[in-house]
Write a protein that holds these residues in place. Structure first.
Motif, PDB file in Angstrom:
ATOM      1  N   ARG A  61      -7.950  -5.386  -3.358  1.00 13.49           N
ATOM      2  CA  ARG A  61      -7.157  -5.655  -2.156  1.00 13.49           C
ATOM      3  C   ARG A  61      -7.116  -7.126  -1.764  1.00 13.49           C
ATOM      4  NH1 ARG A  61      -9.168  -0.413   1.372  1.00 13.49           N
ATOM      5  NH2 ARG A  61      -8.564   1.130  -0.215  1.00 13.49           N
ATOM      6  N   ALA A  76      -0.172  -2.083  -0.554  1.00  9.95           N
ATOM      7  CA  ALA A  76      -1.432  -2.694  -0.986  1.00  9.95           C
ATOM      8  C   ALA A  76      -2.634  -2.135  -0.234  1.00  9.95           C
ATOM      9  CB  ALA A  76      -1.354  -4.208  -0.802  1.00  9.95           C
ATOM     10  N   GLN A  77      -2.414  -1.547   0.939  1.00  9.72           N
ATOM     11  CA  GLN A  77      -3.529  -0.982   1.696  1.00  9.72           C
ATOM     12  C   GLN A  77      -4.205   0.152   0.936  1.00  9.72           C
ATOM     13  OE1 GLN A  77      -2.423   0.136   5.697  1.00  9.72           O
ATOM     14  NE2 GLN A  77      -0.963  -1.559   5.845  1.00  9.72           N
ATOM     15  N   HIS A  78      -3.514   0.746  -0.019  1.00 17.89           N
ATOM     16  CA  HIS A  78      -4.042   1.907  -0.730  1.00 17.89           C
ATOM     17  C   HIS A  78      -4.527   1.575  -2.136  1.00 17.89           C
ATOM     18  CE1 HIS A  78      -2.508   4.368   2.545  1.00 17.89           C
ATOM     19  NE2 HIS A  78      -1.369   3.707   2.445  1.00 17.89           N
ATOM     20  N   ALA A 125     -10.447  -0.719  -3.598  1.00 15.61           N
ATOM     21  CA  ALA A 125     -11.015  -1.703  -2.675  1.00 15.61           C
ATOM     22  C   ALA A 125     -11.220  -3.063  -3.326  1.00 15.61           C
ATOM     23  CB  ALA A 125     -12.339  -1.179  -2.122  1.00 15.61           C
ATOM     24  N   GLY A 174       2.880  -5.066   1.427  1.00 17.52           N
ATOM     25  CA  GLY A 174       1.594  -5.069   2.112  1.00 17.52           C
ATOM     26  C   GLY A 174       1.119  -3.684   2.491  1.00 17.52           C
ATOM     27  N   LEU A 175       2.039  -2.820   2.924  1.00 12.37           N
ATOM     28  CA  LEU A 175       1.660  -1.448   3.247  1.00 12.37           C
ATOM     29  C   LEU A 175       1.185  -0.699   2.011  1.00 12.37           C
ATOM     30  CD1 LEU A 175       4.527  -0.481   5.739  1.00 12.37           C
ATOM     31  CD2 LEU A 175       2.092  -0.766   6.272  1.00 12.37           C
ATOM     32  N   ASP A 179       6.458  -7.011   3.732  1.00 12.83           N
ATOM     33  CA  ASP A 179       5.749  -6.087   4.608  1.00 12.83           C
ATOM     34  C   ASP A 179       5.558  -4.742   3.933  1.00 12.83           C
ATOM     35  OD1 ASP A 179       8.543  -5.811   4.698  1.00 12.83           O
ATOM     36  OD2 ASP A 179       8.487  -4.825   6.649  1.00 12.83           O
TER      37      ASP A 179
END
Length: 253
Positions: A195, A187-189, A192, A184-185, A181
């Motif tokens: 991702r 990876a949001q940044h 583009a 994953g957080l 998790d």
């Protein structure tokens, strides 16, 4: 160069080289005899000066050759990622210099010196079926996602390994296995176009976190900079919380 294109700060080449050496890693000794043979030592240890102690079986041909005359050789250290990756080597350190066999007394002293830094039962074989050799450095080269740099031995000796070098592998494996998790957080940044890839924790140092993004046809390493250098586990935890909750800039390698 503006803020959006500036590369995130990374440890200096000498510090990265010291960190690879401190981790130990997989080693290969390459004698400069034209044969291109890669020799796997029984044990190796790189001292803070850049000198390396190398243990080989007594019967190895290189031991006899090094007893007859000083040789030129290169020690290659591979820095393996602590998680399973398609391309597991994340950095290389090459130490080129002069190789010589140690006398029995010198070998005992060398084994004791290595044992102080890295106890290993294989050191007990020195003088009992195994011989110790010393590689005195003339030059060093470090290569990783930050670039490839040649170093003088004195620069290597003046640097310090990263403060998290001894714990990094355990922390990254824990992040990979138990905290997807968090990955994953982070990876949001990512940029583009990355991702959609498989994001893996790759590295951690006092200046930031590195992620490996495995795409269908290529791999990409991304460095995420901390807001300030960290030196303790508490400071590190604070920076990771900040990165999970705040936007940040990441520069692709």
């Amino acid at each position: 160069m503006n803020e959006t294109t500036r590369r995130p700060p990374a440890p200096l080449p000498a510090e990265r080289a010291r960190t690879i050496a401190a981790r130990g890693g997989r080693a290969a000794l390459l004698p400069s005899d034209g044969t291109e043979n890669r020799v796997t030592p029984v044990l190796h240890h790189v001292h803070p000066s850049g000198e390396a102690t190398i243990v080989l079986p007594d019967e190895h041909p290189l031991v006899e050759a090094a007893r007859r005359a000083e040789l030129t050789a290169m020690l290659e250290l591979a820095d393996q990622a602590p998680v399973q990756l398609r391309e597991p080597v994340r950095g290389l350190l090459w130490i080129t210099g002069w190789l010589r066999a140690l006398t029995a007394e010198q070998a005992r002293e060398a084994a004791l010196l290595v044992a102080e830094a890295r106890p290993d039962p294989r050191l007990l074989d020195v003088g009992h079926g195994a011989s110790a050799l010393r590689l005195s450095p003339a030059s060093l080269v470090v290569a990783d996602a930050e670039g490839t740099t040649s170093l003088r031995p004195e620069l290597f000796a003046q640097a310090e390994p990263d403060p998290f070098a001894a714990h990094e592998d355990h922390w990254l494996r824990h992040l990979e296995l138990s905290h997807r998790d968090v990955v994953g957080l982070l990876a949001q940044h990512l940029p583009a176009d990355l991702r959609g890839g498989h994001v893996r924790p790759l590295g951690l140092d006092r200046l930031g976190l590195r992620l490996r993004v495995e795409m269908s046809d290529s791999d990409h390493d991304v460095r995420i900079a901390f807001s300030r250098p960290v030196g303790t586990a508490q400071e590190l935890a604070g920076e990771l919380r900040r990165l999970m909750g705040c936007p940040f800039l990441a520069q692709r390698r």
